[in-house]
Write an enzyme that holds these catalytic residues in place. Structure first.
Site, PDB file in Angstrom:
ATOM      1  CE  LYS A  80      -5.736  -3.443   6.280  1.00  0.00           C
ATOM      2  NZ  LYS A  80      -5.508  -5.009   6.030  1.00  0.00           N
ATOM      3  NE  ARG A  96      -2.563  -1.656   3.454  1.00  0.00           N
ATOM      4  CZ  ARG A  96      -1.841  -1.062   4.547  1.00  0.00           C
ATOM      5  NH1 ARG A  96      -1.841   0.487   4.569  1.00  0.00           N
ATOM      6  NH2 ARG A  96      -1.286  -1.651   5.352  1.00  0.00           N
TER       7      ARG A  96
HETATM    8  N1  LIG Z   1       5.926 -17.213  16.391  1.00  0.00           N
HETATM    9  C1  LIG Z   1       5.354 -16.893  15.240  1.00  0.00           C
HETATM   10  N2  LIG Z   1       3.925 -16.285  15.387  1.00  0.00           N
HETATM   11  C2  LIG Z   1       3.073 -15.834  14.446  1.00  0.00           C
HETATM   12  N3  LIG Z   1       3.713 -15.586  13.254  1.00  0.00           N
HETATM   13  C3  LIG Z   1       4.899 -16.183  13.023  1.00  0.00           C
HETATM   14  C4  LIG Z   1       5.863 -16.857  13.848  1.00  0.00           C
HETATM   15  N4  LIG Z   1       6.924 -16.940  13.513  1.00  0.00           N
HETATM   16  C5  LIG Z   1       6.916 -16.766  12.255  1.00  0.00           C
HETATM   17  N5  LIG Z   1       5.730 -16.298  11.915  1.00  0.00           N
HETATM   18  C6  LIG Z   1       5.323 -15.897  10.509  1.00  0.00           C
HETATM   19  O1  LIG Z   1       4.949 -14.477  10.367  1.00  0.00           O
HETATM   20  C7  LIG Z   1       4.208 -14.111   9.659  1.00  0.00           C
HETATM   21  C8  LIG Z   1       2.636 -13.458  10.231  1.00  0.00           C
HETATM   22  O2  LIG Z   1       1.967 -13.002   9.312  1.00  0.00           O
HETATM   23  P1  LIG Z   1       0.466 -12.910   8.983  1.00  0.00           P
HETATM   24  O3  LIG Z   1      -0.180 -13.210   7.781  1.00  0.00           O
HETATM   25  O4  LIG Z   1      -0.351 -13.671   9.915  1.00  0.00           O
HETATM   26  O5  LIG Z   1       0.130 -11.433   9.545  1.00  0.00           O
HETATM   27  P2  LIG Z   1      -0.837 -10.513   9.770  1.00  0.00           P
HETATM   28  O6  LIG Z   1      -0.878 -10.041  11.360  1.00  0.00           O
HETATM   29  O7  LIG Z   1      -2.097 -11.042   9.197  1.00  0.00           O
HETATM   30  O8  LIG Z   1      -0.614  -9.164   8.881  1.00  0.00           O
HETATM   31  P3  LIG Z   1      -1.449  -8.608   7.771  1.00  0.00           P
HETATM   32  O9  LIG Z   1      -2.469  -7.419   8.534  1.00  0.00           O
HETATM   33  O10 LIG Z   1      -0.563  -7.582   6.930  1.00  0.00           O
HETATM   34  O11 LIG Z   1      -2.331  -9.536   6.789  1.00  0.00           O
HETATM   35  C9  LIG Z   1       3.743 -15.494   8.771  1.00  0.00           C
HETATM   36  O12 LIG Z   1       4.419 -15.379   7.739  1.00  0.00           O
HETATM   37  C10 LIG Z   1       4.063 -16.526   9.848  1.00  0.00           C
HETATM   38  O13 LIG Z   1       4.437 -17.854   9.174  1.00  0.00           O
HETATM   39  O1  LIG Z   2      -3.384  -4.086   3.822  1.00  0.00           O
HETATM   40  C1  LIG Z   2      -2.428  -4.703   3.077  1.00  0.00           C
HETATM   41  O2  LIG Z   2      -2.015  -4.593   2.099  1.00  0.00           O
HETATM   42  C2  LIG Z   2      -2.263  -6.129   4.049  1.00  0.00           C
HETATM   43  C3  LIG Z   2      -2.812  -5.943   5.198  1.00  0.00           C
HETATM   44  O3  LIG Z   2      -3.561  -6.690   5.542  1.00  0.00           O
HETATM   45  C4  LIG Z   2      -2.166  -4.793   6.145  1.00  0.00           C
HETATM   46  O4  LIG Z   2      -1.274  -4.364   5.827  1.00  0.00           O
HETATM   47  O5  LIG Z   2      -2.812  -4.799   7.237  1.00  0.00           O
HETATM   48 MN   LIG Z   3      -4.163  -6.339   7.870  1.00  0.00          MN
END
Ligand SMILES: Nc1ncnc2c1ncn2[C@@H]1O[C@H](COP(=O)(O)OP(=O)(O)OP(=O)(O)O)[C@@H](O)[C@H]1O
Ligand SMILES: O=C([O-])CC(=O)C(=O)O
Ligand SMILES: [Mn+2]
Ligand SMILES: [Ca+2]
Length: 651
Positions: free
Chosen positions: A314, A169
């Site tokens: 978003k 983004r």
């Molecule tokens: N201990 C851990 N706990 C959680 N995630 C981990 C851990 N170790 C490594 N990871 C990695 O960290 C990343 C967590 O990313 P995730 O997609 O869950 O993020 P998100 O909070 O959903 O972010 P977004 O809002 O950007 O989608 C994954 O790639 C996961 O495999």
């Molecule tokens: O918005 C995006 O591109 C990915 C996401 O979930 C975040 O950053 O929270």
């Molecule tokens: Mn997100």
């Protein structure tokens, strides 16, 4: 018998011959022939017409008593109105269907267009724009593969796409129209994500986007819903130029049933995604060729100069952060799941901290991975899909996400083998932010409809690359608010150039980029709801242990999962706790399945002085960040505000 004495296996060919002789049935081409005289006739047999989408008897709504023909006309009229130029006063002439099929007889039946203007004011009024309306994944795959460079089918059937120059983004290019209403309602100024623009400039960009879209032979239109809470459902229309964008939103928004689509009517909010076309940098307020413009009064968003699909996801989330609090509903940047006994947990956290990974849990029902509402009725997912990070994705550690990457899923910016189309999830050649967007029902234990009762646990995730926050701590209400408003995480960007200092990020409400009101408004609502429903707050560090980035290592995902299990089961509530210095966090002495020595960060650091210095450094960063919020009152009296201030690091 072969020369080496090993019996030669019977060839498959030979076996077929044997069977044929045994049962006397021919498997050759001499059997039945298709009922077609020509190749064209044969092809016309291949696709049968979709079943009529609405049973008309008893159906309600504006379109209920219409003929199919009339309904199509109304639909095109509505889309034409969406795409109308504001200066030429007419909508474009629209045709339904793929322009590539213009020669085929099938199209003639769909060739409805809105009334032509009496005077053609411009060339654009003389041409038709083809509308590809709510296409299916199969149809969108074909469009993408035929017309969009960089679209391929991977070995598991996902659609690999490229989002172009932008692979994330562009928050600095987001603009919000500041008018008489929003001037007082929204959060503006320091720390706010809302960079102002005026109505006139919005209209300039809108016209630019609409003209671009109307200049194309075809546009994609998605009519879909947001929010699984039926009382607070929002109708959204997304007009875009790429099949990639249309499939992404098909997956990420709630997909209407054919009946719901027939009665869709006028959308509550419209996105004009002209991302392939830049904004004009001579336009007032524009500081780059990218602009994502939100006009709440017009209920419209314009996207110019970025094809990253996450802007739409978003962008709509921002809209919900405005609309829902007006209805006393809290909008949350959080994942959400539910146990077999109906216990609900929320997972807050900035990008990459584990919302998607940890809410996707094969022992629990997934309500959603990223955007939720908390109303008096409980929680509801805003979206109809998930958007998982794919970097280093492994089948062993994240089997549900791995298996969701199949036909229908959009895979952004991944690298794959040119021949066998196996994806290399470790490859960061295009970007580290590789992503998979799939409908939520691709997760086997998704809870459909995606709603649940009031949360029991509120888990704040931070990926602390400094390695000083404990893997888990129990929070008081004031601490929960303090950390919610702070919205801390520290990640390390690239690993190529050796060790880099982790950089702390503070993003209010764990999603400052998307909130529209002052953070304390959301915080007050969260506190009120947590108190009312008796939810417990937890802080979970999914980041470093045993030292900062470069010295320690990331906490193993199986350990974090054990910690989360103990929160869900309620067993962690009954643990023995010890208080940490500086942050004053209550950490359990034992968690089942987790080595006790990692629970207290200072135990894992060999250099105790370095630990203390790093802890104080992080404490200082928290203090600095919180200064902007010290002047605001949270809740109805000042008591909570004072408590929250006292719940921060003390040293
Ligand atoms: N201990 C851990 N706990 C959680 N995630 C981990 C851990 N170790 C490594 N990871 C990695 O960290 C990343 C967590 O990313 P995730 O997609 O869950 O993020 P998100 O909070 O959903 O972010 P977004 O809002 O950007 O989608 C994954 O790639 C996961 O495999
Ligand atoms: O918005 C995006 O591109 C990915 C996401 O979930 C975040 O950053 O929270
Ligand atoms: Mn997100
Ligand atoms: Ca996510």
């Amino acid at each position: 018998m072969a020369a080496n004495g090993v019996p030669t296996p019977k060839s498959p060919l030979a076996r077929i011959v044997t069977q044929k002789q045994q049962n006397g049935i021919s498997h050759g081409d001499g059997g039945k022939t298709v009922k077609a005289q020509t190749i064209d006739e044969l092809h016309s047999l291949q696709k049968k017409k979709s079943a009529p989408t609405t049973p008309l008897d008893g159906a309600q709504g504006a379109f209920a008593s219409m003929s199919d023909d009339e309904r199509q006309k109304q639909q095109l009229k509505s889309i034409s109105a969406s795409l109308a130029s504001l200066t030429r006063e007419t909508g474009p002439k629209l045709v339904k269907g793929d322009p590539a099929k213009a020669q085929s007889g099938a199209r003639v039946a769909h060739h409805h267009h809105v009334e032509a203007p009496t005077i053609s004011v411009s060339d654009s009024a003389l041409k038709f724009t083809h509308v590809l309306y709510n296409l299916s994944p199969g149809e969108l795959y074909e469009q993408a593969i035929k017309y969009e460079k960089g679209s391929f089918i991977t070995s598991t059937g996902a659609l690999a796409t490229l989002s172009g120059a932008k692979t994330g983004r562009s928050p600095r290019d987001k603009r919000v129209v500041c008018d008489d209403t929003t001037k007082d309602e929204l959060w503006w100024g320091k720390g706010s994500p809302n960079i102002e623009m005026d109505e006139q400039t919005f209209l300039v960009n809108r016209e630019r986007a609409v003209d671009y879209l109307n200049s194309l032979d075809k546009v994609f239109v998605n009519d879909q819903f947001l929010n699984w809470d039926p009382k607070n459902r929002i109708k959204v229309r997304i007009v875009s130029a790429r099949a990639y964008h249309s499939l992404f939103m098909h997956n990420m928004c709630i997909r209407p049933t054919p009946e719901e689509l027939e009665n869709f009517g006028t959308p509550d909010f419209t996105i004009y995604n002209a991302g392939q076309f830049p904004c004009n940098r001579f336009t007032h307020y524009m500081t780059s060729s990218t602009s994502i413009d939100l006009n709440l009064a017009r209920r419209e968003m314009v996207i110019l100069g970025t094809q990253y699909a996450g802007e739409m996801k978003k962008g709509l989330f921002s809209v919900m952060h405005y609309l829902m609090p007006k209805r006393q509903i809290l909008s949350l940047h959080s994942g959400c799941n539910m146990g077999k006994d109906g216990d609900v947990a929320l997972f807050f956290g900035l990008s990459g901290t584990g919302k998607t990974t940890l809410s996707t849990d094969n022992n629990r029902y997934l309500i959603g991975d990223d955007e939720h509402c908390w109303s008096d009725a409980g929680v509801s997912n805003i979206e109809g899909g998930c958007y998982a990070k794919c970097i280093d994705l492994s089948k062993e550690k994240e089997p549900e996400i791995w298996n969701a990457i199949k036909f229908g899923t959009v895979l952004e910016n991944v690298v794959f083998d040119e021949h066998d189309r196996e994806v290399d999830y470790a490859d960061k050649s295009v970007t580290e932010n590789t992503r998979a967007a799939y409908p939520i029902e691709f997760i086997p234990n998704a809870k459909i409809p995606c709603v649940g009762p009031h949360p029991k646990n509120v888990i704040l995730l931070a990926c602390d690359a400094f390695g000083v926050l404990p893997p888990v701590s129990k929070l008081t209400m004031a601490q929960t608010m303090y950390h919610f408003i702070s919205g801390y995480t520290a990640l390390v960007a690239g690993t190529e150039d050796g060790i880099k200092e982790p950089t702390a990020t503070f993003s209010a409400c764990f999603g400052a980029a998307f909130i529209m009101l002052h953070p304390t408004k959301y915080a007050a609502m969260l506190a009120e709801k947590m108190q009312k429903h008796g939810a417990t707050g937890w802080l979970v560090n999914t980041g470093w242990s045993g030292g900062s980035y470069g010295y320690g290592s990331r906490i193993k995902l199986p350990y974090t999962r054990k910690i989360i299990d103990a929160i869900h089961s309620g067993s962690l509530l009954n643990a023995t706790f010890e208080k940490t210095e500086v942050f004053g966090l209550e950490i359990p002495t034992e968690v089942e399945g987790v080595p006790s020595e990692i629970l207290r960060p200072e135990n894992t650091w060999s250099d105790k002085k370095a630990y203390k210095d790093t802890l104080l450094k992080l404490g200082g960063l928290f203090k600095n960040n919180f200064e902007t919020f010290t002047n605001y009152k949270i809740g109805t009296d000042n008591k909570l505000t004072e408590e929250i201030l006292a719940a921060g690091p003390q040293f």
